[in-house]
Write a protein that holds these residues in place. Sequence first.
Motif, short mmCIF file in Angstrom:
data_model
loop_
_atom_site.label_atom_id
_atom_site.label_comp_id
_atom_site.label_asym_id
_atom_site.label_seq_id
_atom_site.Cartn_x
_atom_site.Cartn_y
_atom_site.Cartn_z
N UNK A 270 0.83 -1.21 0.00
CA UNK A 270 0.00 0.00 0.00
C UNK A 270 0.86 1.25 0.00
N UNK A 271 1.89 1.31 0.88
CA UNK A 271 2.72 2.51 0.94
C UNK A 271 3.49 2.68 -0.36
N UNK A 272 3.94 1.58 -0.94
CA UNK A 272 4.67 1.67 -2.21
C UNK A 272 3.78 2.25 -3.30
N UNK A 273 2.51 1.88 -3.27
CA UNK A 273 1.57 2.34 -4.30
C UNK A 273 1.06 3.75 -3.99
N UNK A 274 0.89 4.02 -2.70
CA UNK A 274 0.23 5.26 -2.30
C UNK A 274 1.20 6.43 -2.19
N UNK A 275 2.36 6.19 -1.59
CA UNK A 275 3.29 7.29 -1.29
C UNK A 275 4.62 7.10 -2.02
N UNK A 276 5.32 8.22 -2.19
CA UNK A 276 6.65 8.17 -2.79
C UNK A 276 7.70 7.69 -1.80
N UNK A 277 7.37 7.67 -0.52
CA UNK A 277 8.31 7.20 0.49
C UNK A 277 7.80 7.53 1.87
N UNK A 278 8.32 6.82 2.87
CA UNK A 278 7.99 7.05 4.28
C UNK A 278 9.27 7.43 5.00
N UNK A 279 9.31 8.63 5.56
CA UNK A 279 10.50 9.12 6.27
C UNK A 279 10.28 8.98 7.77
N UNK A 280 11.26 8.45 8.47
CA UNK A 280 11.16 8.21 9.91
C UNK A 280 12.30 8.95 10.60
N UNK A 281 11.96 9.72 11.64
CA UNK A 281 12.95 10.45 12.41
C UNK A 281 12.73 10.19 13.90
N UNK A 312 3.19 -0.15 11.16
CA UNK A 312 4.08 -0.62 10.10
C UNK A 312 5.51 -0.15 10.36
N UNK A 313 5.67 1.13 10.72
CA UNK A 313 7.01 1.67 10.96
C UNK A 313 7.67 0.97 12.14
N UNK A 314 6.93 0.78 13.23
CA UNK A 314 7.50 0.13 14.41
C UNK A 314 7.91 -1.30 14.10
N UNK A 315 7.06 -2.02 13.37
CA UNK A 315 7.38 -3.40 13.03
C UNK A 315 8.66 -3.46 12.20
N UNK A 426 1.71 14.55 6.35
CA UNK A 426 1.34 14.11 5.00
C UNK A 426 1.53 15.26 4.02
N UNK A 427 2.00 14.95 2.84
CA UNK A 427 1.99 15.93 1.76
C UNK A 427 0.62 16.00 1.10
N UNK A 458 -8.59 5.49 -5.19
CA UNK A 458 -7.75 6.68 -5.30
C UNK A 458 -6.26 6.36 -5.35
N UNK A 459 -5.92 5.10 -5.36
CA UNK A 459 -4.52 4.73 -5.26
C UNK A 459 -3.70 5.22 -6.44
N UNK A 460 -4.34 5.50 -7.54
CA UNK A 460 -3.60 5.98 -8.71
C UNK A 460 -3.28 7.47 -8.60
N UNK A 461 -3.89 8.17 -7.66
CA UNK A 461 -3.62 9.59 -7.50
C UNK A 461 -2.29 9.78 -6.77
N UNK A 462 -1.61 10.90 -7.00
CA UNK A 462 -0.34 11.16 -6.29
C UNK A 462 -0.60 11.66 -4.87
N UNK A 463 0.14 11.13 -3.91
CA UNK A 463 -0.01 11.56 -2.53
C UNK A 463 1.32 11.99 -1.91
N UNK A 464 2.38 12.06 -2.70
CA UNK A 464 3.64 12.57 -2.21
C UNK A 464 4.29 11.66 -1.18
N UNK A 465 4.97 12.26 -0.22
CA UNK A 465 5.66 11.53 0.83
C UNK A 465 4.91 11.69 2.16
N UNK A 466 5.23 10.82 3.09
CA UNK A 466 4.66 10.90 4.43
C UNK A 466 5.81 10.73 5.42
N UNK A 467 5.74 11.42 6.54
CA UNK A 467 6.82 11.37 7.53
C UNK A 467 6.26 11.01 8.89
#
Length: 848
Positions: A270-281, A312-315, A426-427, A458-467
Amino acid sequence: MPWISALASLVRRPVRALIRAWVEVRLIEPDPASLGLSPTAMTIYVLPHPALTDRLLLETLCARSELPEPNQPLSEQQPALSRCVSLPGRRRKAQAPFLGYLEWLHGHPEQDLELLPVSVFWGRAPGKRFGFWSLITADDWGLTGRLRRALAVLVHGRSVEVHFGAPLSLRALIERRPDALTNRKVARLLRVHFRRQRTRVLGPDLSHRRTLIDGVVASPTVREAIAETAESEGRQVSRVKARARRYGREIASNMTYPVLRLLDGLLERLWTRLYDGVDVEGIEAVKALAGDHTLVYVPCHRSHIDYLLLSYVLFHEGLMPPHIAAGRNLNMPVIGPLLRRGGAFFMRRSFKGNRLYRAVFQEYLARLLSRGHPLEYFIEGGRSRSGRLLDPRPGMLAMTLRAHVRGVKTRGHSGKLAFIPVAIGYERVIESDSYRAELAGKPKRRETPLGLLRVFGRLRQPFGRVSVTIGAPLPLSSFLDAETPEWRHASDEDWQQRAVPRLGEELARRINAAVPLNAVNLVALVLLATPHRAIERDLLERQLELLVDLARSSAEAIGTDGSTPAQGLSGSPAEWIPHVESLGFIERRHQVLGELVLASPEQTSLLSWYRNNVLHHFALAGLVAFAFRNNVRFSEEELHALLAPGWPVLVRELYITPETELATALRATLDRLVDQGLLEVETRPAGDKASVPRWRRPSAGHAGREQLHLLGRLIQPSLERGYLLLASLLRLPSGSLTRDQLAEQSGLLAERLTLLSGLDAPEFFDRRLFAGLVTSLEADGWTWPDEDGRLCYGAELTATAERVNTLFDPALRHRLQQLAAPTSDAAPSPSSKAEAEASTATPPVDDA
């Protein structure tokens, strides 16, 4: 014997080949290159228990990572001392294996040995106290150890994690004591490390769901609630007890490892299809606490994606996913059972009037915390439709606090519970359209499985990155010691009523401090500060650079280890603008005189959500800039006197955490604005040492003048709301309005202002914002309720309001005052007459 060595070698070869061909290490932590191994000491790998597969996997990893080989003897003279050892099993009486290494150190005083703990996890299955799954996961089931390991390799070979500990100098642990005592001490230290590592990755054992529910119903507090409910309703105790058990089944999660693995795979796609990347800090701060603290994650609630994303991030970072408090509206067919097995437990929106349900839920939550299970819930209560952080709700915080105090007092544990603030940025958020509609007055759409299918469309729409950014953790015991020192010994609960609101405010500030900047919210900040939502591209780029520089240099840019909200930004303003356009938030028009960037009314309404995510980062700079909008120059003392009354209200509204007092922060802000060319410092006359430095805005033709004006407009909506609220309050005698009446009237005035201005900004007149402002006025002592609950105020508020009026230019001040007038034909006061004349007269000539 030689034949034993030959037989062992014969067994190792096919197993090693199987591991190389089949096993895939999903996570190695930390990176082997960052272990910091001593170049002079020899490395001894330590495994938590004897396992051939772990040893062979370690050999393979060391060969790939250029680490010292574990299958070599310590020296040719002592071939029995291997460079890889394991602690004996808990049921074995064998002593720890370090005596030979201690003797070797005595014989080689110039040498040292570094012990490197290595934990290998074949899959991430949390232990079950009952059930078939323990056949595969229970490390202490001696009769099935080899069978369990073989199954683990086959079943979990594609999802293996390897965690290295910190190197431990064996020579540093040698003391003036017998080697036997040192041997036991080293083993004890390593067992503590392995236990904490296991707890961090797998969490505590999960009770069987039925057993947990039975324990909840049989607890003293629930039995008492059952008896009182039966008596008050005139029902049989057995029937009320059955109802309590139904409540337990309605609430309790049923976390299972197969579903965790399934969700992990689905979410990764899902994240690969939905977002350009997931940033974790900031995840390292969580890992440092996870081994010996009960963790309670408190993210901001921007979207339904939040809880899926955090788990997902914690796992993937090697941490146990939390049990998540979810609204009962999500317990729908198909989706509800899947979420429950992924760790969700469901709660009703309100417990009012149902003491039995409250008792069952409180006991369930307390048992999760007492066993050390990580939890996650949203202190805002629901998703933010305006993009702001909503006021914290006390319910879950109060229950967590009570459970923690009960555990400290009854069980005597140290109370190591820590809140983990999490900011998710979210972008582009999936629910943008529905949020806009709900703010405009449309009813909230009920969640259904069909609604989920619409999301997939809506998965084909662009959603940018998420942090995902982790804020500064808050240990609960330390917080209570500082805020309410009597909590460990007090028998009453009065201190809890004081502590819970403070706890909520502190967590909200830490969440907001961690909110990251991205291209969308930066462009939204600048574009929405323009009068007609249009700006030249070169000015937009300069203003974006200004905001980023302010965020990076500001003393109020809070984060762990000196980080700032802009640390995750990449690229340049020239790259951000087309990226925001590709997400559908702005339009670009090419003209001969230069490119323009515009936003349609619909885009403007959407952008306000993203602006509100990060407005708090620029509140003080915007407030200072706004003060110079209608005033040419200020001394530091004059500016402080003007801004000091309203700053605490703004801090509370936006949940800002100033690192310093206002006077210090104000001077630093002035210096930064001077460095950016937005303000000028008037030079002192020669020989006049007593003169006071003054800051002034640039002249009208200066490039920084327009940037200063745009910066000031960031905070103008908040100031206008405060002005309307004060005007609504002060136009009537003291003691005329209740809190609710004042918030309602102010919201209506704000809505009228947006309609008259032709703006589509429903978040501007959100009633909850005005309710928060009323609370802030009362908290700061400007107002107080009388016996009938009506708000009273004194002459000090009137005088302060008159002084604050100078922030606004006469035209805007007159417009706001006319809007707040009780009747359209009311005679204006002398001051408002003068302002009306000033607003229609020729504007004053600006200073050159």
